[in-house]
Design a protein around this motif. Structure first.
Motif, mmCIF file in Angstrom:
data_model
loop_
_atom_site.group_PDB
_atom_site.id
_atom_site.type_symbol
_atom_site.label_atom_id
_atom_site.label_comp_id
_atom_site.label_asym_id
_atom_site.label_seq_id
_atom_site.Cartn_x
_atom_site.Cartn_y
_atom_site.Cartn_z
ATOM 1 N N UNK A 1 0.842 -1.189 0.000
ATOM 2 C CA UNK A 1 0.000 0.000 0.000
ATOM 3 C C UNK A 1 0.885 1.249 0.000
ATOM 4 N N UNK A 2 0.621 2.127 -0.954
ATOM 5 C CA UNK A 2 1.267 3.447 -0.942
ATOM 6 C C UNK A 2 0.440 4.337 -0.022
ATOM 7 N N UNK A 3 1.002 4.660 1.127
ATOM 8 C CA UNK A 3 0.271 5.389 2.152
ATOM 9 C C UNK A 3 0.035 6.838 1.710
ATOM 10 N N UNK A 4 -1.211 7.266 1.820
ATOM 11 C CA UNK A 4 -1.559 8.661 1.535
ATOM 12 C C UNK A 4 -1.697 9.482 2.818
ATOM 13 N N UNK A 5 -2.169 8.849 3.880
ATOM 14 C CA UNK A 5 -2.322 9.534 5.165
ATOM 15 C C UNK A 5 -2.417 8.498 6.268
ATOM 16 N N UNK A 6 -1.958 8.851 7.460
ATOM 17 C CA UNK A 6 -2.078 7.963 8.617
ATOM 18 C C UNK A 6 -2.457 8.782 9.841
ATOM 19 N N UNK A 7 -3.027 8.114 10.837
ATOM 20 C CA UNK A 7 -3.444 8.776 12.071
ATOM 21 C C UNK A 7 -2.584 8.308 13.233
ATOM 22 N N UNK A 8 -2.498 9.158 14.246
ATOM 23 C CA UNK A 8 -1.738 8.850 15.455
ATOM 24 C C UNK A 8 -2.700 8.324 16.515
ATOM 25 N N UNK A 9 -2.305 7.247 17.199
ATOM 26 C CA UNK A 9 -3.119 6.638 18.240
ATOM 27 C C UNK A 9 -2.327 6.536 19.548
ATOM 28 N N UNK A 10 -3.023 6.440 20.687
ATOM 29 C CA UNK A 10 -2.317 6.338 21.967
ATOM 30 C C UNK A 10 -1.312 5.185 22.021
ATOM 31 N N UNK A 11 -1.612 4.071 21.346
ATOM 32 C CA UNK A 11 -0.673 2.958 21.344
ATOM 33 C C UNK A 11 0.665 3.362 20.759
ATOM 34 N N UNK A 12 0.658 4.237 19.769
ATOM 35 C CA UNK A 12 1.918 4.697 19.169
ATOM 36 C C UNK A 12 2.790 5.392 20.207
ATOM 37 N N UNK A 13 2.162 6.231 21.035
ATOM 38 C CA UNK A 13 2.915 6.943 22.065
ATOM 39 C C UNK A 13 3.453 5.985 23.119
ATOM 40 N N UNK A 14 2.670 4.965 23.457
ATOM 41 C CA UNK A 14 3.129 3.973 24.432
ATOM 42 C C UNK A 14 4.325 3.201 23.892
ATOM 43 N N UNK A 15 4.266 2.817 22.627
ATOM 44 C CA UNK A 15 5.382 2.088 22.030
ATOM 45 C C UNK A 15 6.636 2.944 21.983
ATOM 46 N N UNK A 16 6.488 4.186 21.580
ATOM 47 C CA UNK A 16 7.644 5.085 21.446
ATOM 48 C C UNK A 16 8.294 5.406 22.790
ATOM 49 N N UNK A 17 7.473 5.491 23.835
ATOM 50 C CA UNK A 17 7.999 5.860 25.154
ATOM 51 C C UNK A 17 8.514 4.672 25.950
ATOM 52 N N UNK A 18 8.221 3.451 25.483
ATOM 53 C CA UNK A 18 8.635 2.265 26.218
ATOM 54 C C UNK A 18 7.582 1.757 27.173
ATOM 55 N N UNK A 19 6.346 2.280 27.094
ATOM 56 C CA UNK A 19 5.277 1.881 28.005
ATOM 57 C C UNK A 19 4.318 0.872 27.388
ATOM 58 N N UNK A 20 4.644 0.357 26.214
ATOM 59 C CA UNK A 20 3.757 -0.590 25.552
ATOM 60 C C UNK A 20 3.672 -1.897 26.336
ATOM 61 N N UNK A 21 2.459 -2.477 26.427
ATOM 62 C CA UNK A 21 2.339 -3.762 27.121
ATOM 63 C C UNK A 21 3.036 -4.900 26.383
ATOM 64 N N UNK A 22 3.258 -4.738 25.082
ATOM 65 C CA UNK A 22 3.978 -5.743 24.297
ATOM 66 C C UNK A 22 5.415 -5.269 24.072
ATOM 67 N N UNK A 23 6.370 -6.178 24.039
ATOM 68 C CA UNK A 23 7.765 -5.760 23.856
ATOM 69 C C UNK A 23 7.982 -5.109 22.495
ATOM 70 N N UNK A 24 8.825 -4.093 22.472
ATOM 71 C CA UNK A 24 9.183 -3.396 21.234
ATOM 72 C C UNK A 24 10.686 -3.535 21.047
ATOM 73 N N UNK A 25 11.128 -4.413 20.147
ATOM 74 C CA UNK A 25 12.566 -4.579 19.948
ATOM 75 C C UNK A 25 13.188 -3.364 19.257
#
Length: 326
Positions: A33-57
């Protein structure tokens, strides 16, 4: 080469940066898929900050679970989809590797749906996560029916706004719960049957007034944490309490009343093609009638991703923040 947003360490918005990567090749059963637009969700912030319930390698982790774009290539064994088709991503099962903060991504063909013609690109990027969460929790899990009184916590958020509209579309009675009485007119305009503002109203007394003293049939808690127990106090015996958010990470005490408790996770449904089909049908019908519509707060560009995360962290947004990919 196409641009991709990645981060190599956990931290604030500035850990994200743009890199160039080769265009991915879709595997068997996948589409590119050639992305035209995307939205930001709270899960994105959790993953980026290290607070995600699932591990982020780390390093080189990607982000993004919600987007719209054009099918750019199809892999072997894909049927029913052709290049040039506008689509909405219904799930990104591995956002660390295939996140939608990018100019291109690949996903299984079963995880896209045709983009409804009623939506422009920005609206299409903002609609799926909120409405699929609201529909999945209220309809698929709680079996919401016409006439049910539904208390919706954090009603001004994207999922809360969607839940009000989904409840209205089914014929239920959405009761919006917000911290600020200044949000009242906006919530009524979205479709709330009643608005309870905690800076003005007593929750138990006001719910009693709007439920003839019986209590609500369904509670959609998009905050969780210690406040969940007070919400359970306004439920009728045997009501359904759905914990579908994580704005408050503190433990939630046991409900004060006997309720059917569900901890709702959207991927349970968005990875099920049959449920996604029902969601898409419901969404398309509501869009055609003008009963369902996403709320977009701000539109930015891909290189403004840190600003987008900061705006969400500040809590000043009303609806989705969408980034266009140019």
């Amino acid at each position: 080469m196409p641009r991709v947003i990645v981060f190599d360490e956990f931290g604030g918005p500035d850990v994200m940066h743009i890199v160039d990567e080769p265009i991915p090749t879709p595997a068997s059963g996948e589409v590119r898929v050639r992305i035209e637009a995307f939205a930001v969700n709270p899960l994105d912030l959790m993953m980026r900050s290290g607070a995600s319930p699932a591990p982020v390698p780390l390093p080189h982790a990607r982000l993004g679970i919600e987007a719209t774009g054009i099918v750019d290539a199809v892999g072997p064994e894909v049927t029913g989809l052709s290049t040039g088709t506008p689509v909405i991503l219904t799930a990104v099962a591995d956002p660390v590797a295939q996140g939608a903060y990018a100019e291109y991504t690949t996903v299984p063909a079963s995880q896209v749906i045709p983009r409804p013609t009623e939506l422009n690109v920005v609206e299409a990027a903002a609609i799926w996560v909120a409405f699929s969460t609201a529909y999945g929790a209220l309809v698929e899990t709680a079996a919401m029916q016409r006439g049910d009184r539904v208390l919706i916590n954090a009603a001004t958020g994207a999922v809360g706004r969607a839940a009000i509209q989904v409840a209205r579309e089914v014929g239920a009675v959405p009761i919006a719960l917000t911290r600020n009485s200044a949000n009242e007119d906006e919530l009524f305009n979205i479709g709330a049957a009643a608005v309870i503002a905690t800076d003005r109203d007593n929750l138990i007394e006001t719910v009693g007034h709007h439920s003839d003293g019986v209590g609500v049939d369904i509670i959609l808690d998009l905050v969780t944490g210690p406040g969940q127990r007070q919400l359970s106090e306004v439920a009728r015996t045997g009501a359904t309490l759905l914990a579908a958010g994580f704005l408050d990470s503190r433990p939630a005490p046991a409900p004060a009343r006997t309720v059917k408790f569900h901890r709702y996770k959207g991927f349970v449904h968005t990875l099920d093609p049959e449920v996604v089909g029902r969601m898409a049908t419901f969404l398309s019908a509501g869009l055609r009638r003008g009963a369902l519509r996403p709320t977009v707060d701000t539109v930015l560009t891909l290189d403004q991703i840190a600003d987008a995360h900061r705006r969400i962290e500040a809590g000043t947004h009303r609806g989705k923040i969408v980034l266009t990919v140019e």
